[in-house]
Design a protein around this motif. Structure first.
Motif, PDB file in Angstrom:
ATOM      1  N   PHE A  65      20.727 -13.967 -75.641  1.00  0.00           N
ATOM      2  CA  PHE A  65      20.425 -14.137 -77.191  1.00  0.00           C
ATOM      3  C   PHE A  65      19.019 -13.463 -77.505  1.00  0.00           C
ATOM      4  CE2 PHE A  65      22.418 -18.387 -75.477  1.00  0.00           C
ATOM      5  CZ  PHE A  65      23.507 -18.256 -76.146  1.00  0.00           C
TER       6      PHE A  65
ATOM      7  N   VAL B  45      16.357 -13.995 -74.875  1.00  0.00           N
ATOM      8  CA  VAL B  45      16.678 -15.139 -74.055  1.00  0.00           C
ATOM      9  C   VAL B  45      17.723 -14.975 -73.280  1.00  0.00           C
ATOM     10  CG1 VAL B  45      17.047 -17.769 -74.447  1.00  0.00           C
ATOM     11  CG2 VAL B  45      15.814 -16.763 -76.099  1.00  0.00           C
TER      12      VAL B  45
ATOM     13  N   ALA C 108      19.844 -16.782 -71.305  1.00  0.00           N
ATOM     14  CA  ALA C 108      20.455 -18.033 -71.251  1.00  0.00           C
ATOM     15  C   ALA C 108      21.394 -18.219 -69.815  1.00  0.00           C
ATOM     16  CB  ALA C 108      20.954 -18.266 -72.044  1.00  0.00           C
TER      17      ALA C 108
ATOM     18  N   GLU D  26      18.390 -28.992 -65.097  1.00  0.00           N
ATOM     19  CA  GLU D  26      17.817 -29.867 -66.112  1.00  0.00           C
ATOM     20  C   GLU D  26      18.104 -29.066 -67.514  1.00  0.00           C
ATOM     21  OE1 GLU D  26      13.356 -29.187 -65.479  1.00  0.00           O
ATOM     22  OE2 GLU D  26      14.284 -29.154 -63.509  1.00  0.00           O
ATOM     23  N   SER D  27      17.625 -29.751 -68.519  1.00  0.00           N
ATOM     24  CA  SER D  27      18.083 -29.207 -70.032  1.00  0.00           C
ATOM     25  C   SER D  27      17.427 -27.839 -70.059  1.00  0.00           C
ATOM     26  CB  SER D  27      17.668 -30.209 -70.941  1.00  0.00           C
ATOM     27  OG  SER D  27      16.180 -30.380 -70.894  1.00  0.00           O
ATOM     28  N   GLY D  28      18.436 -26.828 -70.850  1.00  0.00           N
ATOM     29  CA  GLY D  28      18.016 -25.546 -70.818  1.00  0.00           C
ATOM     30  C   GLY D  28      18.199 -24.885 -69.857  1.00  0.00           C
ATOM     31  N   SER D  29      18.911 -25.254 -68.460  1.00  0.00           N
ATOM     32  CA  SER D  29      18.960 -24.199 -67.524  1.00  0.00           C
ATOM     33  C   SER D  29      20.246 -23.536 -67.731  1.00  0.00           C
ATOM     34  CB  SER D  29      19.182 -25.307 -66.406  1.00  0.00           C
ATOM     35  OG  SER D  29      20.241 -26.177 -66.515  1.00  0.00           O
ATOM     36  N   GLY D  30      21.072 -23.811 -68.940  1.00  0.00           N
ATOM     37  CA  GLY D  30      22.119 -22.750 -69.063  1.00  0.00           C
ATOM     38  C   GLY D  30      23.683 -23.310 -68.840  1.00  0.00           C
ATOM     39  N   LYS D  31      23.530 -24.527 -68.511  1.00  0.00           N
ATOM     40  CA  LYS D  31      24.834 -25.170 -68.247  1.00  0.00           C
ATOM     41  C   LYS D  31      25.861 -24.979 -69.419  1.00  0.00           C
ATOM     42  CE  LYS D  31      23.074 -29.531 -67.613  1.00  0.00           C
ATOM     43  NZ  LYS D  31      21.627 -28.968 -68.008  1.00  0.00           N
ATOM     44  N   SER D  32      25.298 -25.707 -70.489  1.00  0.00           N
ATOM     45  CA  SER D  32      26.206 -25.673 -71.708  1.00  0.00           C
ATOM     46  C   SER D  32      26.699 -24.343 -72.252  1.00  0.00           C
ATOM     47  CB  SER D  32      25.602 -26.286 -73.056  1.00  0.00           C
ATOM     48  OG  SER D  32      25.508 -27.604 -72.708  1.00  0.00           O
ATOM     49  N   THR D  33      25.790 -23.154 -71.934  1.00  0.00           N
ATOM     50  CA  THR D  33      26.161 -21.864 -72.414  1.00  0.00           C
ATOM     51  C   THR D  33      27.164 -21.279 -71.554  1.00  0.00           C
ATOM     52  OG1 THR D  33      23.791 -21.715 -73.127  1.00  0.00           O
ATOM     53  CG2 THR D  33      24.908 -19.638 -72.839  1.00  0.00           C
TER      54      THR D  33
ATOM     55  N   LEU E 135      12.796 -18.385 -70.121  1.00  0.00           N
ATOM     56  CA  LEU E 135      13.803 -17.372 -70.105  1.00  0.00           C
ATOM     57  C   LEU E 135      13.695 -16.301 -71.015  1.00  0.00           C
ATOM     58  CD1 LEU E 135      16.529 -20.588 -70.776  1.00  0.00           C
ATOM     59  CD2 LEU E 135      15.936 -19.418 -68.566  1.00  0.00           C
TER      60      LEU E 135
HETATM   61  N1  LIG Z   1      22.936 -19.537 -79.872  1.00  0.00           N
HETATM   62  C1  LIG Z   1      21.508 -19.471 -79.152  1.00  0.00           C
HETATM   63  N2  LIG Z   1      20.691 -18.794 -79.459  1.00  0.00           N
HETATM   64  C2  LIG Z   1      19.559 -18.558 -78.850  1.00  0.00           C
HETATM   65  N3  LIG Z   1      19.176 -19.606 -77.655  1.00  0.00           N
HETATM   66  C3  LIG Z   1      20.162 -20.256 -77.343  1.00  0.00           C
HETATM   67  C4  LIG Z   1      21.497 -20.445 -77.814  1.00  0.00           C
HETATM   68  N4  LIG Z   1      22.247 -21.235 -77.121  1.00  0.00           N
HETATM   69  C5  LIG Z   1      21.511 -21.698 -76.325  1.00  0.00           C
HETATM   70  N5  LIG Z   1      20.207 -21.045 -76.286  1.00  0.00           N
HETATM   71  C6  LIG Z   1      19.086 -21.002 -75.266  1.00  0.00           C
HETATM   72  O1  LIG Z   1      19.870 -21.162 -73.898  1.00  0.00           O
HETATM   73  C7  LIG Z   1      19.192 -21.783 -72.983  1.00  0.00           C
HETATM   74  C8  LIG Z   1      20.094 -22.466 -72.196  1.00  0.00           C
HETATM   75  O2  LIG Z   1      20.924 -23.588 -73.015  1.00  0.00           O
HETATM   76  P1  LIG Z   1      21.850 -24.424 -72.652  1.00  0.00           P
HETATM   77  O3  LIG Z   1      23.057 -23.759 -72.127  1.00  0.00           O
HETATM   78  O4  LIG Z   1      22.218 -25.348 -73.882  1.00  0.00           O
HETATM   79  O5  LIG Z   1      21.356 -25.315 -71.683  1.00  0.00           O
HETATM   80  P2  LIG Z   1      21.715 -26.897 -70.952  1.00  0.00           P
HETATM   81  O6  LIG Z   1      23.093 -27.109 -71.407  1.00  0.00           O
HETATM   82  O7  LIG Z   1      21.475 -26.725 -69.357  1.00  0.00           O
HETATM   83  O8  LIG Z   1      20.652 -27.788 -71.400  1.00  0.00           O
HETATM   84  C9  LIG Z   1      18.021 -22.689 -73.757  1.00  0.00           C
HETATM   85  O9  LIG Z   1      16.677 -22.025 -73.856  1.00  0.00           O
HETATM   86  C10 LIG Z   1      18.444 -22.537 -75.136  1.00  0.00           C
HETATM   87  O10 LIG Z   1      17.459 -22.841 -76.157  1.00  0.00           O
END
Ligand SMILES: Nc1ncnc2c1ncn2[C@@H]1O[C@H](COP(=O)(O)OP(=O)(O)O)[C@@H](O)[C@H]1O
Ligand SMILES: [Mg+2]
Length: 414
Positions: free
Chosen positions: A135, A149, A151, A170-177, A387
């Motif tokens: 990102f 970033v 991600a 952990e949170s922010g590790s890129g799971k949801s992305t 990141l």
């Molecule tokens: N749309 C976006 N724009 C900028 N940064 C993003 C966006 N979506 C996620 N991030 C960043 O990507 C990283 C991974 O996020 P995420 O996948 O939500 O982690 P998790 O699900 O493991 O907690 C985080 O640092 C988050 O802030």
């Protein structure tokens, strides 16, 4: 970060030199590794200052790690109290017994599912190859040089029909992305994602917050019809019949069709979300922290339902969670993410019982477990790498090591 804020809170409280510290769910919102740091800090302070502590929590694993004495409360009544070992090893009250048995506890892989024969002969239903998602960085450190970033960084895995791959980290590790990319909600910067399904919408998703993901103004019938309408189907008798069947299947009454989301409990709402995800007969369901917001005993029942549905419909699950005890119950395989990278992946029992990567080891060591009494939490200030990378940065190529049949580990730089 959340962990730092909580440390500041503790420092402020300790500055007053208290004789008694009351900590009310002080680590509930934190990652386990951060939670372990807070627990270490509290244990250290208690030893140094001789203060007493009342530690309030719903997590029996944490209780085992820190308490000398335990009091169990149910609906405003202290139903049992006694020394730690006495209460955990010889619970007397039915509610204490329930807490100890019905709730998933982490057992280092001893409780993984036994039905996990990987059918590698069948083609994978989802294949992810060298997935990179970046990102553009918002204002700040690299504003002018326009960094990014990172991600998700070079993630590789596949998912076979009928199996559960859990993604932990952990949170922010890129799971949801990663999950959003598979659903086509976030574009990949690089890499390949292939989904081989039967129908038009082979991948469906269930989110963490069942209330936020259900439109409060729609009744259940409309909510269940939504995905079908979005896919261009007509609401006819056949579709209604499927609604009724699925509602029954997830344990909701048939008359639920005319009710609204707020008339259901959190657990029922999540069952509704599961039914909705199944309306279009998907091959893959992505569950992003889908049981994390539920009460622990409700959580256990929803996990059972998910396992039953998986067997019945041959579903593949991508199960994202930060909770290792939950993951242990549902995963056939586990992928560990750390700072956007996959660091370890393989057979669930193997990863949980014999973690190889230093991060996986730290993660597993931080999980509270009832068999680890009066745990010696140690303060460890390892920082997660940022990141945020400057423009043009490319990570070094990844090398892997096989750690057994179906278990590989990313090589660490020395
Ligand atoms: N749309 C976006 N724009 C900028 N940064 C993003 C966006 N979506 C996620 N991030 C960043 O990507 C990283 C991974 O996020 P995420 O996948 O939500 O982690 P998790 O699900 O493991 O907690 C985080 O640092 C988050 O802030
Ligand atoms: Mg997430």
């Amino acid at each position: 970060s959340g962990g730092m804020r909580q440390r500041v809170m503790i420092a402020m409280v300790i500055a007053a030199n208290p004789r008694l510290l009351i900590a009310d769910e002080p680590t509930t919102a934190l990652d386990v590794t951060v939670q372990a740091q807070i627990m270490a800090l509290l244990a250290e302070l208690r030893a140094e200052t001789q203060m007493s502590m009342i530690f309030i929590t719903h997590d029996i694993g944490l209780v085992a790690g820190i308490a000398d004495k335990v009091m169990v409360m149910q609906s405003g009544v202290a139903v049992e109290q006694g020394a730690l070992d006495q209460v955990i090893d010889h619970p007397q009250h039915a509610y204490t017994k329930h807490l100890l048995s019905a709730v998933p506890h982490f057992t280092h892989g001893a409780a993984v599912r036994g039905d996990g024969q990987r059918v590698t002969a069948k083609p994978a239903i989802v294949e992810v190859e060298d997935l990179v998602i970046r990102f553009p960085a918002a204002r700040g450190l690299f504003a002018r040089s326009a960094g990014a970033v990172h991600a998700v960084d070079g993630v590789d895995f596949d998912l076979r029909p009928g199996e559960t791959l859990a993604i932990v980290g952990e949170s922010g590790s890129g799971k949801s992305t990663t999950a959003r990319a598979i659903l086509g909600l976030t574009p990949a910067t690089r890499g390949r994602i292939e989904v081989r399904g039967q129908g038009h919408r082979p991948v469906q998703m269930v989110f963490q917050d069942p209330f936020a993901s259900l439109n409060p103004r729609l009744d259940v019938e409309s909510l269940l019809a939504e995905p079908a309408i979005a896919a261009g189907q007509r609401v006819n008798a056949k579709l209604r019949e499927r609604m009724v069947t699925l509602l029954k299947r997830v344990g909701l009454p048939e008359d639920a069709l005319t009710r609204y989301p707020h008339q259901f409990s959190g657990g029922q709402r999540q069952r509704l979300c599961i039914a909705r995800a199944l309306m279009l007969n998907p091959d893959v369901v992505v569950l992003d922290e889908a049981v994390s917001a539920l009460d622990v005993s409700v959580q256990a029942r929803v996990l059972e339902l998910l396992i039953d549905l998986q067997r019945e419909f041959g579903l593949a699950y991508l199960f994202i969670s930060h909770d290792m005890a939950v993951v242990e119950r549902i995963a056939h395989r586990i992928a560990v993410m750390y700072a956007g990278q996959l660091v370890e992946i393989g057979d669930a029992r193997s990863v949980l019982a014999e973690p190889q990567h230093s991060y996986t080891r730290r993660l597993i060591a931080a999980v509270p477990a009832i068999d680890r009494r009066r745990q010696d939490f140690k303060v460890d200030n390892t920082q997660v790498p940022s990141l945020l990378k400057p423009r043009g940065y490319e990570p070094p190529p990844t090398r892997w090591r096989e750690a057994g049949t179906d278990h590989r580990v990313r090589l660490e730089e020395q």
